[in-house]
Motif scaffolding. Structure first.
Motif, short mmCIF file in Angstrom:
data_model
loop_
_atom_site.label_atom_id
_atom_site.label_comp_id
_atom_site.label_asym_id
_atom_site.label_seq_id
_atom_site.Cartn_x
_atom_site.Cartn_y
_atom_site.Cartn_z
N THR A 248 -0.13 2.06 -10.05
CA THR A 248 -0.61 2.65 -8.80
C THR A 248 -1.32 1.65 -7.89
OG1 THR A 248 -2.65 3.33 -9.92
CG2 THR A 248 -0.86 4.94 -9.83
N THR B 160 1.46 5.04 -0.21
CA THR B 160 0.85 6.36 -0.08
C THR B 160 1.79 7.38 -0.71
OG1 THR B 160 1.92 6.82 2.04
CG2 THR B 160 -0.19 5.64 2.10
N PRO B 161 1.28 8.55 -1.06
CA PRO B 161 2.15 9.59 -1.63
C PRO B 161 3.34 9.91 -0.73
CG PRO B 161 -0.13 10.18 -1.96
CD PRO B 161 -0.14 8.96 -1.07
N ALA C 47 0.86 -1.18 0.00
CA ALA C 47 0.00 0.00 0.00
C ALA C 47 0.90 1.23 0.00
CB ALA C 47 -0.91 -0.01 1.22
#
Length: 295
Positions: free
Chosen positions: A69, A8-9, A6
């Motif tokens: 992504t 995240t930015p 996972a």
């Protein structure tokens, strides 16, 4: 074994943030590849004993720019990044050997041949190279065999006689005769593995090599990797082996200017992605001949 990541930015915001999450991932990934034995400890030290994880970060960041992504896609990019880090560790272990660059320290710690012995260092390097290719060939890295084969073939090219190994041979051959020769050595010894990060991102996402996005990333990585090596040479200009660098045929001031120009070129190539490439743009901006060197 982790099968999805996972992302995240914040994780890809900086190499440091990425490394904080990637290193535990890499350590877990290596467990089945490093069975108990005399070589396990030095192999772990070689891979996990420091490093910025720039090459793994570049795979993840470029794959994201090309559309990877989803968590499963991120895991694929991270596994490729792990393979590159293993291959990079192998090159460093062997480069440090007395018959190569003859270094006693790596990242502030004794090099593998100093902490153990030369035979151990050679075998650790050999083993880590095998791990790198094993990770790429594992179906967990990508479900399509054609993609895995492409990843393996591209790494073999980057690591072999036309890449890292050939570049090291040129480096050991001594002082270059002109700037072009010195820069060609840089492109092989340092640039080839960096260029692999772009090729790998393309293979993972199914992006054709001639796609505008790949052309932009290829230009970025070529300029970035050259600037990276020139900055390193300027920072280590007092080391004897640097006689084979560009500094042997160009004064420090000119090398510094060349480095700065390459940074600008790298950032310009990222304009294709606009603000989406800000993390890579900032990464390129970090490269620079910061250590004062007399012209």
């Amino acid at each position: 074994m982790p099968t999805a990541v996972a992302v995240t930015p914040a994780i890809l915001a900086t190499p440091e943030a990425f490394r904080g999450v990637f290193d535990p991932f890499l350590a877990r990934l290596l467990v089945p590849w490093l069975p108990p034995g005399a070589l396990a400890e030095p192999a772990r030290a070689a891979v996990l004993g420091g490093g910025k994880r720039l090459r793994a970060y570049l795979v993840a960041a470029q794959a994201k720019l090309l559309g990877a992504t989803a968590p499963q896609q991120s895991a694929q990019a991270w596994r490729v990044g792990a393979a590159i880090e293993c291959l990079h560790a192998y090159t460093l272990v062997h480069d440090d050997l007395p018959v190569m660059d003859d270094d006693d320290l790596r990242r502030g710690q004794p090099t593998i041949h100093k902490a153990y012995d030369e035979a151990t260092a050679i075998l650790v390097g050999d083993g880590l190279q095998a791990v790198a290719f094993g990770l790429l060939a594992d179906p967990a890295t990508h479900p399509e065999s054609a993609v895995r084969a492409a990843l393996v073939a591209a790494m073999a090219h980057a690591a072999g006689f036309a890449g890292v190994v050939g570049g090291q041979a040129r480096d050991l051959a001594g002082v270059p005769t002109d700037p072009a020769q010195a820069l060609e050595t840089v492109a092989m010894k340092t640039g080839a593995l960096f260029a692999y990060t772009t090729a790998a991102a393309g293979h993972l996402t199914g992006t054709p090599p001639d796609a505008p996005a790949m052309q932009a990333l290829g230009g970025f990585i070529q300029a970035y990797s050259a600037a990276f090596q020139l900055a390193d040479d300027l920072g280590d200009a007092d080391r004897p082996q640097d006689g084979a660098s560009l500094l042997a045929v160009e004064p420090p001031g000119r090398v510094r200017a060349r480095c700065q120009n390459l940074v600008s070129q790298a950032q310009d190539h990222l304009d294709f992605f606009a603000a989406d490439a800000n993390t890579l743009r900032e990464l390129a901006g970090r490269v620079g001949p910061l250590t004062p060197v007399s012209s």
